[in-house]
Scaffold this motif. Structure first.
Motif, mmCIF file in Angstrom:
data_model
loop_
_atom_site.group_PDB
_atom_site.id
_atom_site.type_symbol
_atom_site.label_atom_id
_atom_site.label_comp_id
_atom_site.label_asym_id
_atom_site.label_seq_id
_atom_site.Cartn_x
_atom_site.Cartn_y
_atom_site.Cartn_z
ATOM 1 N N SER A 201 0.833 -1.207 0.000
ATOM 2 C CA SER A 201 0.000 0.000 0.000
ATOM 3 C C SER A 201 0.865 1.254 0.000
ATOM 4 O O SER A 201 1.421 1.650 1.029
ATOM 5 C CB SER A 201 -0.929 0.002 1.213
ATOM 6 O OG SER A 201 -1.868 -1.044 1.118
ATOM 7 N N VAL A 204 -0.389 8.111 -1.337
ATOM 8 C CA VAL A 204 -0.212 9.081 -2.417
ATOM 9 C C VAL A 204 -0.432 10.526 -1.967
ATOM 10 O O VAL A 204 0.516 11.299 -1.826
ATOM 11 C CB VAL A 204 -1.137 8.739 -3.605
ATOM 12 C CG1 VAL A 204 -0.838 9.657 -4.784
ATOM 13 C CG2 VAL A 204 -0.968 7.280 -4.028
ATOM 14 N N ALA A 239 4.781 7.641 -7.236
ATOM 15 C CA ALA A 239 4.059 6.399 -7.510
ATOM 16 C C ALA A 239 4.484 5.804 -8.851
ATOM 17 O O ALA A 239 4.607 4.575 -8.983
ATOM 18 C CB ALA A 239 2.556 6.663 -7.496
ATOM 19 N N TYR A 243 6.015 2.136 -9.582
ATOM 20 C CA TYR A 243 5.440 1.205 -10.554
ATOM 21 C C TYR A 243 6.495 0.735 -11.555
ATOM 22 O O TYR A 243 6.475 -0.426 -11.994
ATOM 23 C CB TYR A 243 4.270 1.858 -11.279
ATOM 24 C CG TYR A 243 3.505 0.902 -12.167
ATOM 25 C CD1 TYR A 243 2.638 -0.030 -11.609
ATOM 26 C CD2 TYR A 243 3.661 0.920 -13.546
ATOM 27 C CE1 TYR A 243 1.936 -0.911 -12.414
ATOM 28 C CE2 TYR A 243 2.963 0.042 -14.360
ATOM 29 C CZ TYR A 243 2.110 -0.877 -13.787
ATOM 30 O OH TYR A 243 1.428 -1.758 -14.591
ATOM 31 N N TRP A 270 -2.681 1.713 -4.367
ATOM 32 C CA TRP A 270 -2.607 3.159 -4.141
ATOM 33 C C TRP A 270 -3.545 3.525 -3.011
ATOM 34 O O TRP A 270 -4.764 3.417 -3.131
ATOM 35 C CB TRP A 270 -2.963 3.928 -5.412
ATOM 36 C CG TRP A 270 -2.249 3.465 -6.647
ATOM 37 C CD1 TRP A 270 -2.806 3.041 -7.816
ATOM 38 C CD2 TRP A 270 -0.823 3.366 -6.835
ATOM 39 N NE1 TRP A 270 -1.829 2.685 -8.718
ATOM 40 C CE2 TRP A 270 -0.592 2.882 -8.135
ATOM 41 C CE3 TRP A 270 0.282 3.641 -6.029
ATOM 42 C CZ2 TRP A 270 0.683 2.666 -8.664
ATOM 43 C CZ3 TRP A 270 1.562 3.416 -6.534
ATOM 44 C CH2 TRP A 270 1.747 2.946 -7.829
ATOM 45 N N SER A 273 -5.835 7.996 -1.620
ATOM 46 C CA SER A 273 -6.053 8.424 -3.005
ATOM 47 C C SER A 273 -7.112 9.510 -3.146
ATOM 48 O O SER A 273 -7.453 9.898 -4.259
ATOM 49 C CB SER A 273 -6.444 7.222 -3.873
ATOM 50 O OG SER A 273 -7.629 6.615 -3.399
ATOM 51 N N TYR A 285 -6.083 11.676 -8.169
ATOM 52 C CA TYR A 285 -5.089 10.611 -8.016
ATOM 53 C C TYR A 285 -5.569 9.286 -8.608
ATOM 54 O O TYR A 285 -4.759 8.490 -9.073
ATOM 55 C CB TYR A 285 -4.716 10.448 -6.546
ATOM 56 C CG TYR A 285 -4.038 11.684 -5.992
ATOM 57 C CD1 TYR A 285 -2.725 11.988 -6.318
ATOM 58 C CD2 TYR A 285 -4.733 12.577 -5.175
ATOM 59 C CE1 TYR A 285 -2.106 13.136 -5.831
ATOM 60 C CE2 TYR A 285 -4.125 13.719 -4.681
ATOM 61 C CZ TYR A 285 -2.809 13.999 -5.023
ATOM 62 O OH TYR A 285 -2.205 15.132 -4.552
ATOM 63 N N LEU A 289 -3.316 7.348 -11.692
ATOM 64 C CA LEU A 289 -2.625 6.104 -11.328
ATOM 65 C C LEU A 289 -3.333 4.846 -11.832
ATOM 66 O O LEU A 289 -3.049 3.739 -11.364
ATOM 67 C CB LEU A 289 -2.446 6.042 -9.807
ATOM 68 C CG LEU A 289 -1.627 7.212 -9.238
ATOM 69 C CD1 LEU A 289 -1.526 7.103 -7.731
ATOM 70 C CD2 LEU A 289 -0.248 7.283 -9.867
ATOM 71 N N THR A 294 -2.669 -3.365 -10.573
ATOM 72 C CA THR A 294 -2.643 -2.485 -9.413
ATOM 73 C C THR A 294 -4.013 -2.492 -8.748
ATOM 74 O O THR A 294 -4.992 -3.017 -9.287
ATOM 75 C CB THR A 294 -2.289 -1.029 -9.793
ATOM 76 O OG1 THR A 294 -3.263 -0.539 -10.730
ATOM 77 C CG2 THR A 294 -0.898 -0.934 -10.402
ATOM 78 N N ASN A 296 -6.567 0.276 -6.350
ATOM 79 C CA ASN A 296 -6.765 1.600 -5.778
ATOM 80 C C ASN A 296 -7.832 1.483 -4.706
ATOM 81 O O ASN A 296 -8.956 1.087 -4.991
ATOM 82 C CB ASN A 296 -7.196 2.623 -6.834
ATOM 83 C CG ASN A 296 -6.986 4.056 -6.357
ATOM 84 O OD1 ASN A 296 -7.342 4.405 -5.236
ATOM 85 N ND2 ASN A 296 -6.400 4.873 -7.218
ATOM 86 N N ILE A 316 -0.560 5.377 -15.697
ATOM 87 C CA ILE A 316 0.565 5.174 -14.788
ATOM 88 C C ILE A 316 1.899 5.065 -15.528
ATOM 89 O O ILE A 316 2.954 5.402 -14.992
ATOM 90 C CB ILE A 316 0.325 3.908 -13.913
ATOM 91 C CG1 ILE A 316 1.382 3.757 -12.834
ATOM 92 C CG2 ILE A 316 0.275 2.653 -14.770
ATOM 93 C CD1 ILE A 316 1.373 4.826 -11.806
#
Length: 373
Positions: A201, A204, A239, A243, A270, A273, A285, A289, A294, A296, A316
């Motif tokens: 985690s 951001v 971020a 990545y 993420w 956020s 965000y 991203l 991924t 979120n 991203i």
């Protein structure tokens, strides 16, 4: 029926989880609707979320009233958390089964007072894992220096881990190494690794909150003007660099050897956020991203905002060179980003401890009111 923005995110490879939990969400049918209608695929919690849920509603009063007078307030809090996570895991289990254990997780956090205690974190993670008793549980352990060995040991034991409070790429790489070592240890012991799950985690918006203030305080100069152009950019750049490391590791021979044995990637998640600065759009965000492999995790208001007007598109991987340049520019401005990252970690732990203490005090206060009534 056309897919909504949350569902389209999933088609692009990103799972939307909800950074929120409450007894009402779990018992009213709302969580089920978010899953079945809107495309939600997981839930995360933390001490702040539970503190607000307990203090801000009467949803837990009957549970608190039923506690034995001799039971400690902290123990009552843990039982509340365990019960809510059992309900969440049960609601999400069909997703867990349907995705082969990729999604459908709910996360519970070890007490933040243990953030700098390795043995204590391991012991509580084991207890929570056993108490909830669901294969789609993740136990959250902060990525502090002392948390790293706890994370690795729990993964070796087959406990799914959500590594939380990650702010910097160097610590993220330490987390990845711990994950790889844990899988390699299990494989060497002839233990299955195909159902061990973990996310990292990476927080951001808190990064921009901290960095923007520093940029705004720079003395007037040409360099300061360049620096102000970085407002709202560093969290996303940070971020993107993380990545890039994720992709590099996923392409390595070391990972391919583990993947051949059934290992699943430790996805970047993420966190934090939501937009803290009103100057930034409410989906700022989330939009920036979106990307494959991924997760979120969004507060409920951010989830609803994205559902309403999100514009899913893989971003991203865009402007990656620029992201590295933006981080480097901080150094040119004399800003110690590593120190900022450490401060954010320290503040994150302190904030969660404060929320944990408030949750315990809320339970204590409600119990006193009942006794005096």
């Amino acid at each position: 029926m056309n897919a909504n923005p949350i569902q389209r995110l999933y088609e692009l490879g990103q799972s939307a989880w909800l950074d929120f939990i409450s007894r009402d969400l779990l018992t009213s049918g709302e969580l089920r609707r978010l899953v079945q209608r809107d495309g939600l695929r997981g839930v995360t919690s933390n001490p702040t979320i539970f503190q607000k849920a307990i203090a801000g509603s009467a949803d837990y009063d009957a549970f608190i009233d039923g506690a034995h007078p001799s039971e400690a307030d902290a123990a009552v809090l843990e039982r509340i958390m365990v019960r809510d996570l059992q309900l969440a895991c049960d609601e999400l289990f069909p997703i867990y089964e349907r995705t082969g254990g990729t999604d459908g997780f709910a996360s519970i956090e070890v007490s933040p007072v243990l953030a700098h205690e390795t043995v204590g974190s391991i012991d509580q993670a084991q207890r929570l894992w056993t108490a909830v008793g669901r294969p789609n549980l993740m136990v959250k352990i902060p990525a502090t220096r002392e948390g790293l060995p706890a994370i690795e040991q729990c993964l070796v034991e087959g406990i799914n881990i959500n590594v939380t409070l990650l702010f910097g790429v160097p610590r993220y790489l330490e987390v990845v190494k711990a994950y790889l070592r844990a899988l390699e240890t299990r494989a060497a012991q002839n233990r299955a690794i195909d159902r061990v799950a973990s996310v990292a985690s990476f927080f951001v918006s808190r990064v921009d909150t901290k960095v923007d203030k520093i940029l705004d305080m720079l003395a007037p100069s040409a360099a300061a003007e360049r620096g102000k152009s970085l407002r709202g950019k560093i969290a996303i750049a940070n971020a993107k660099v993380a990545y890039a490391e994720f992709e590099r590791i996923a392409a390595s021979d070391r990972w391919h050897e583990l993947a051949a044995k059934g290992a699943r990637p430790q996805r970047l998640l993420w966190g934090s956020s939501s937009s803290k600065d009103p100057a930034y759009p409410d989906t700022y965000y989330v939009e920036a991203l979106a990307g494959p492999r991924t997760v979120n995790t969004m507060p409920l208001e951010t989830f609803r905002a994205y559902l309403d007007h999100g514009r899913p598109e893989i971003r991203i991987i865009r402007d990656r060179d620029l992201a590295f340049e933006q981080i480097a520019e901080l150094v040119n401005l004399g800003i110690d980003f590593d120190a900022i990252v450490q401060t954010l970690e320290d503040e994150g732990v302190a904030s969660f401890i404060e929320s944990y203490d408030k949750a315990v005090h809320s339970i204590s206060g409600k119990r006193r009111q009942r006794r005096s009534a």
